[in-house]
Design a protein around this motif. Sequence first.
Motif, PDB file in Angstrom:
ATOM      1  N   THR A 484      98.005  -9.410  58.308  1.00  0.00           N
ATOM      2  CA  THR A 484      98.490  -8.954  56.762  1.00  0.00           C
ATOM      3  C   THR A 484      99.126  -7.800  56.879  1.00  0.00           C
ATOM      4  OG1 THR A 484      96.826  -8.501  56.150  1.00  0.00           O
ATOM      5  CG2 THR A 484      97.236 -11.225  56.060  1.00  0.00           C
ATOM      6  N   MET A 485      98.750  -6.977  57.427  1.00  0.00           N
ATOM      7  CA  MET A 485      99.138  -5.579  57.195  1.00  0.00           C
ATOM      8  C   MET A 485     100.642  -5.506  58.094  1.00  0.00           C
ATOM      9  SD  MET A 485      95.997  -2.880  56.809  1.00  0.00           S
ATOM     10  CE  MET A 485      97.187  -0.884  57.020  1.00  0.00           C
ATOM     11  N   LEU A 486     100.266  -5.921  58.881  1.00  0.00           N
ATOM     12  CA  LEU A 486     101.730  -6.057  59.929  1.00  0.00           C
ATOM     13  C   LEU A 486     102.670  -7.039  59.452  1.00  0.00           C
ATOM     14  CD1 LEU A 486     102.767  -4.341  62.670  1.00  0.00           C
ATOM     15  CD2 LEU A 486     102.368  -7.131  64.111  1.00  0.00           C
ATOM     16  N   LEU A 487     102.686  -7.963  58.936  1.00  0.00           N
ATOM     17  CA  LEU A 487     103.747  -8.666  58.008  1.00  0.00           C
ATOM     18  C   LEU A 487     104.061  -8.145  56.326  1.00  0.00           C
ATOM     19  CD1 LEU A 487     102.285 -12.233  58.204  1.00  0.00           C
ATOM     20  CD2 LEU A 487     104.005 -11.063  59.375  1.00  0.00           C
ATOM     21  N   GLN A 489     104.031  -4.858  56.106  1.00  0.00           N
ATOM     22  CA  GLN A 489     105.291  -3.427  57.270  1.00  0.00           C
ATOM     23  C   GLN A 489     106.615  -4.159  56.671  1.00  0.00           C
ATOM     24  OE1 GLN A 489     103.395  -0.867  59.632  1.00  0.00           O
ATOM     25  NE2 GLN A 489     101.374  -0.041  59.142  1.00  0.00           N
ATOM     26  N   LYS A 490     106.431  -4.739  57.375  1.00  0.00           N
ATOM     27  CA  LYS A 490     108.001  -6.002  57.840  1.00  0.00           C
ATOM     28  C   LYS A 490     108.791  -5.965  56.835  1.00  0.00           C
ATOM     29  CE  LYS A 490     107.334  -6.246  62.576  1.00  0.00           C
ATOM     30  NZ  LYS A 490     108.033  -5.405  63.374  1.00  0.00           N
ATOM     31  N   LEU A 491     108.111  -5.862  55.676  1.00  0.00           N
ATOM     32  CA  LEU A 491     108.311  -6.162  54.352  1.00  0.00           C
ATOM     33  C   LEU A 491     109.542  -4.690  53.390  1.00  0.00           C
ATOM     34  CD1 LEU A 491     106.784  -8.726  52.569  1.00  0.00           C
ATOM     35  CD2 LEU A 491     109.052  -9.214  53.781  1.00  0.00           C
ATOM     36  N   ASN A 492     108.634  -3.792  54.258  1.00  0.00           N
ATOM     37  CA  ASN A 492     109.130  -1.893  53.304  1.00  0.00           C
ATOM     38  C   ASN A 492     110.269  -1.812  54.568  1.00  0.00           C
ATOM     39  OD1 ASN A 492     106.711  -2.411  52.394  1.00  0.00           O
ATOM     40  ND2 ASN A 492     105.525  -1.922  53.143  1.00  0.00           N
ATOM     41  N   PRO A 493     111.096  -0.585  54.086  1.00  0.00           N
ATOM     42  CA  PRO A 493     112.056  -0.218  54.680  1.00  0.00           C
ATOM     43  C   PRO A 493     111.389   0.380  55.764  1.00  0.00           C
ATOM     44  CG  PRO A 493     111.673   0.622  52.543  1.00  0.00           C
ATOM     45  CD  PRO A 493     110.876  -0.598  52.695  1.00  0.00           C
ATOM     46  N   ALA A 494     111.963   0.560  56.905  1.00  0.00           N
ATOM     47  CA  ALA A 494     111.677   1.270  57.783  1.00  0.00           C
ATOM     48  C   ALA A 494     111.875   2.635  57.863  1.00  0.00           C
ATOM     49  CB  ALA A 494     111.798   0.822  58.999  1.00  0.00           C
ATOM     50  N   PRO A 495     111.112   3.798  57.991  1.00  0.00           N
ATOM     51  CA  PRO A 495     110.620   4.911  58.606  1.00  0.00           C
ATOM     52  C   PRO A 495     112.042   5.431  58.565  1.00  0.00           C
ATOM     53  CG  PRO A 495     108.780   4.593  58.349  1.00  0.00           C
ATOM     54  CD  PRO A 495     109.651   3.466  58.791  1.00  0.00           C
ATOM     55  N   MET A 505     103.530   1.935  62.216  1.00  0.00           N
ATOM     56  CA  MET A 505     103.233   0.791  63.168  1.00  0.00           C
ATOM     57  C   MET A 505     101.553   0.625  63.853  1.00  0.00           C
ATOM     58  SD  MET A 505     105.937  -1.643  63.219  1.00  0.00           S
ATOM     59  CE  MET A 505     104.657  -2.842  64.635  1.00  0.00           C
ATOM     60  N   ALA A 506     101.395   1.905  64.229  1.00  0.00           N
ATOM     61  CA  ALA A 506     100.148   1.639  64.731  1.00  0.00           C
ATOM     62  C   ALA A 506      99.226   1.932  63.762  1.00  0.00           C
ATOM     63  CB  ALA A 506      99.581   3.294  64.878  1.00  0.00           C
ATOM     64  N   MET A 507      98.928   1.490  62.455  1.00  0.00           N
ATOM     65  CA  MET A 507      98.108   1.532  61.236  1.00  0.00           C
ATOM     66  C   MET A 507      97.359   0.265  61.173  1.00  0.00           C
ATOM     67  SD  MET A 507      97.484   4.595  59.983  1.00  0.00           S
ATOM     68  CE  MET A 507      96.564   4.116  58.327  1.00  0.00           C
ATOM     69  N   PRO A 508      98.144  -1.320  61.062  1.00  0.00           N
ATOM     70  CA  PRO A 508      97.388  -2.293  61.592  1.00  0.00           C
ATOM     71  C   PRO A 508      96.683  -2.449  62.057  1.00  0.00           C
ATOM     72  CG  PRO A 508      99.676  -2.615  60.992  1.00  0.00           C
ATOM     73  CD  PRO A 508      99.584  -0.672  61.292  1.00  0.00           C
TER      74      PRO A 508
END
Length: 549
Positions: A484-487, A489-495, A505-508
């Motif tokens: 769920t964390m990975l998904l 992040q995919k909805l957020n704007p990439a840094p 990307m490592a956080m999940p």
Amino acid sequence: MDNQRLFLFVALSFVLMLIWQAWLTDYGAKPAPTATEQAQTGTPATSAAPSQDVPAGTVSSAAPAAPAVAAAQAAATGGQRIRIITDVLDLQLDSRGGDVHTADLLAYPKVAGKSDEPFRLMDDAAADLFIPQSGLLAPGAPDHHALYSTDKTEYRLADSAQELEVRLHWRNAEGLKVDKVYTLKRGSYAITVRCEVENGGAQVWKGSAYEQLQHGEPAKAGRFGISTYTGGVIYSPDEKYKKISFDNIAKQDLSRDFSGGWAAMIQHYFLGAWIPETTQTSHYFSKALPDKHYVLGLVSPEISVAPQGKGVFTSRLYVGPKLQDHLAQVAPGLELTVDYGVLTFIAQPIFWLLKNIHKIVGNWGWAIILLTMLIKLAFYKLSETSYRSMANMRKLQPRMQALKERYGDDRQKLNTAMMEMYKKEKINPLGGCLPIVVQIPVFLSLYWVLLETVEMRQAPWILWIKDMSSADPYFILPLIMGVTMLLQQKLNPAPIDPMQAKVMMAMPFLFTVFFAFFPSGLVLYWVVNNTLSIAQQWVITKRVAGNTL
């Protein structure tokens, strides 16, 4: 500061908090070891000099001395165990001192599903020492090393009875008679302890009573285990709830006088506490003993008993779980031993809501899910603002990347150009920050509620989750949480920053590892919260994507 940096800051702060707790558990400063002079597990004094674990005479001007007769008797004769059984407690007293030496909580199994092995809160074993002690401070009076006698060695609350009384006797050659009386009530973890003094001598007897809790060095938690506070606590009407840690006890003795308070030793889910009469001004003290044992207690005001007269000291001993409703009825402020920290004012209403949801659904897992949904609903508009800002930022990603390629490593020109673009498109890069910041105290409060609630201990949810307070044995919930964390992040704007993108990307994966050791109740909350956030953010992103900038 954009939304990604704020999320990264919050996530890293949370991880650092967990690492700090683990470090304190494994490597935190501990009191310096001292030479062992005498085992402090109830071994009687062998002389008339006061024992190290007997409080100093702070109320009476006379120096307290352990009675020579009682000390000699105790040295020559071992104490006898006296068992007391009610519907909720299984206690063992020792006739040497007349104090509780083991306390089993019958409604709380040590291991889920094994009701025949209750959790032992108090124990006189050297490795897990935690015992309450009481006695009198006066020349020739019994302290907690004195030898008592009793009529029976086992007392049991009858099925038809609401109350059980256990009386212990002590006598000396000068005519002083002392009875230590325990009164236990059905369904209650609060025990009334009376010390009845009868002066059969020719002189006025003057003395005080003391009650104290002695605790050994707590065992270390696992490296990835969640560490909760184990140590002393005092409560006063003026200062309210105050922790007295073992480190503080080792550094400096406590010395304070007040009325209407209590002293306790607490640990995860359970506690022991001495509660004096609210009208008396008691002296509260602490002391570090050899073998890393710690004492926290109180001394009553001095009373005088005329020849052939009687006097009584009364206090209550709480031995049981941190049930907030019960604790609030026992003594003012005792419910604060369910320690939510500085966010108590937020956590208390959350617990109230969780408890009432549980009354309806009858399952703590479903109660957590419904509570999370209600909290998410309460913050719906704030979250909507945040996700709308993220969606707008996401639409600007191609243009932001073009600006980065145009200005390269010139951070000043890049930031100036980006701010001009935000202004032109009427987008506030900080628009999503405030809603997230506002919600952080609520989420942290819920974290502590789920961690501290004894009702969650060994509470099943569904299927393989048999204990909401233990880690998922098959790591299914932590893996779902990581997905769920990975998904999300995919909805957020990439840094734009490559290094920041790698960390995000490592956080999940990092959180999945940490949450693998978390109680299932906490992981369930996180999974539900992330799932609802994904659904809300996906809808808002789709709406924003349908509009052109």
